[in-house]
Enzyme design. Structure first.
Site, short mmCIF file in Angstrom:
data_model
loop_
_atom_site.label_atom_id
_atom_site.label_comp_id
_atom_site.label_asym_id
_atom_site.label_seq_id
_atom_site.Cartn_x
_atom_site.Cartn_y
_atom_site.Cartn_z
CE LYS A 1 -6.17 1.94 -0.40
NZ LYS A 1 -6.42 2.10 0.98
CD GLU B 1 5.80 -3.74 3.70
OE1 GLU B 1 5.19 -4.65 4.31
OE2 GLU B 1 6.19 -2.70 4.27
CE1 TYR C 1 -15.13 3.38 -2.46
CE2 TYR C 1 -13.21 3.68 -3.88
CZ TYR C 1 -13.76 3.56 -2.63
OH TYR C 1 -12.94 3.59 -1.52
NE ARG D 1 -5.75 9.73 3.29
CZ ARG D 1 -4.46 9.93 3.05
NH1 ARG D 1 -4.01 11.17 2.90
NH2 ARG D 1 -3.62 8.92 2.97
CE LYS E 1 -3.57 2.43 2.60
NZ LYS E 1 -4.61 2.34 3.62
C1 PBG Z 1 -7.46 3.50 5.67
C2 PBG Z 1 -7.75 3.34 4.22
C3 PBG Z 1 -7.56 4.27 3.19
C4 PBG Z 1 -8.11 3.70 2.06
C5 PBG Z 1 -8.58 2.43 2.41
N1 PBG Z 1 -8.33 2.23 3.74
C6 PBG Z 1 -7.02 5.66 3.20
C7 PBG Z 1 -5.66 5.91 3.68
O1 PBG Z 1 -4.85 5.02 3.86
O2 PBG Z 1 -5.40 7.08 3.94
C8 PBG Z 1 -8.17 4.36 0.71
C9 PBG Z 1 -9.25 3.87 -0.19
C10 PBG Z 1 -9.58 4.77 -1.32
O3 PBG Z 1 -8.94 5.81 -1.56
O4 PBG Z 1 -10.53 4.44 -2.03
N2 PBG Z 1 -6.25 3.10 6.15
#
Ligand code: PBG
Length: 355
Positions: free
Chosen positions: A276, A261, A341, A232, A222
């Protein structure tokens, strides 16, 4: 002889177009890849990847109240849903044979604190939503994020001391959060926090508490990405986040590190791994799938969704085509599925086309 406006046309020499087509200009090609593209039936025959509803995980945002569908400004057509509405969404997802949904809470500001305590409340929004959906739609899988950012006053995924995100102390809390979610009936625990050692600690705790069947999908690679912005907004952490997440999320410049990782998370007991964001990281997705052969998922994150929707909304892109192309790209790169989404929209489209 060609007739134009009733008058015979005398043509001394062929048009330039006809000359192109003339046989003396025909290339001596034994191999012509275009033959296999000449009609839809043959394009279908040679197609290497297909997208089906089995490939979809649909993220939902949950909010307090009843009969609430609150739009998210930066994510057109995405709404925060109260639990009753989330149940309806889950019913629809199941009808469309989407196998799994992912739940993300919008926590009211007065329930956020420095420690993310609300994450451990068995009656928090996510736990209530899991129970309500499991009761009405037991056949759909439910994935829950493990991280503290929807619950903390500072918007970070972990505990903070003197501006430093604490690793081992955070893992201890995440383990408890995972247990609370498993207790509520969550099927897949998805740690998205990027703390070291959290997958192993969560696996051990789940097994120790009799949740041996609860799976772990690790947000294994990630990245610290600008593409999470609209998410957010949706969970309310854009307003709370102090600083950035670069001391725990990965540097977008790195690729080998992603493999380390992922390797660690597999060794610690992850059943499935995730990369991600999605589209800007298809190279990572491909390397991960090639290297480990694990069930591998891509998260087409909020910013990717927002870009396509914004361009489509302005008439700059054909939204349906861009959505479909973006999703098949994940399959081609090696994904076994995609958190997106667009899940409900593409599922409707697949159903309409009889797939
Ligand atoms: C929380 C989390 C995030 C996303 C999924 N889980 C945001 C972040 O790490 O700040 C992002 C998902 C998206 O942007 O659709 N840890």
């Amino acid at each position: 002889m060609a007739i134009k406006f009733g008058r015979p046309l005398e043509r001394a020499r062929p048009s330039p177009f006809e000359r192109e087509a003339a046989s003396e200009h025909r290339l001596d090609l034994a191999i012509r890849p275009r033959r296999n593209r000449r009609a839809e039936w043959v394009r279908r025959m040679v197609r290497e990847h297909v997208l089906t509803t089995d490939d979809l995980i649909w993220p939902l945002f949950i909010v307090e109240g009843s009969n609430v569908r609150a739009p998210v400004a930066s994510m057109p057509d995405v709404e925060r849903l109260s639990i009753d509405q989330a149940v309806r969404a889950a019913v629809r997802a199941a009808e469309l044979t989407i196998p799994c949904i992912a739940l993300f809470p919008y926590t009211e500001p007065d329930k956020r604190d420095d420690f993310g305590s609300e994450a451990l409340n068995q009656e928090n929004l996510v736990c209530q939503a899991v129970r309500a959906i499991k009761k009405e739609v037991p056949e759909i899988g439910i994935l829950c994020d493990v991280a503290l950012d929807p619950y903390t006053s500072h918007g970070h995924d972990g505990l903070v001391r003197d501006g430093v995100i604490l690793n081992d102390e955070t893992v201890a809390v995440l383990v408890r959060q995972a247990l609370v979610q498993a207790e509520a009936g969550c099927d897949i625990i998805a740690p998205s926090d990027m703390m070291d050692g959290r997958v192993g600690a969560i696996r051990a705790a789940l097994d120790g508490a009799g949740f041996g069947d609860v799976q772990i999908m690790a947000y294994a690679a990630k990245y610290a990405s600008a593409f999470y912005g609209p998410f957010r907004d949706a969970v309310g952490s854009a307003a709370t986040l102090i600083g950035d997440k670069r001391t725990y999320q990965m540097d977008p410049s790195n690729s080998d590190e992603a493999l380390r990782e992922v390797e660690l998370d597999i060794a610690e007991g992850a059943d499935m791994v995730m990369v991600k964001p999605g589209m800007p990281y298809l190279d990572i997705l491909h390397r991960v799938k090639e290297t480990f052969g694990m069930p591998t998922y891509a998260y087409q994150v909020s910013g990717e969704y927002a870009m396509i929707m914004a361009a489509a909304g302005n008439g700059w892109l054909d939204g349906h085509k861009a959505m479909t192309e973006s999703l098949i790209a994940f399959k081609r790169a090696g994904a076994d599925g995609v958190l997106t989404y667009f899940a409900i929209r593409i599922a409707e489209k697949l159903k309409a086309s009889g797939l």
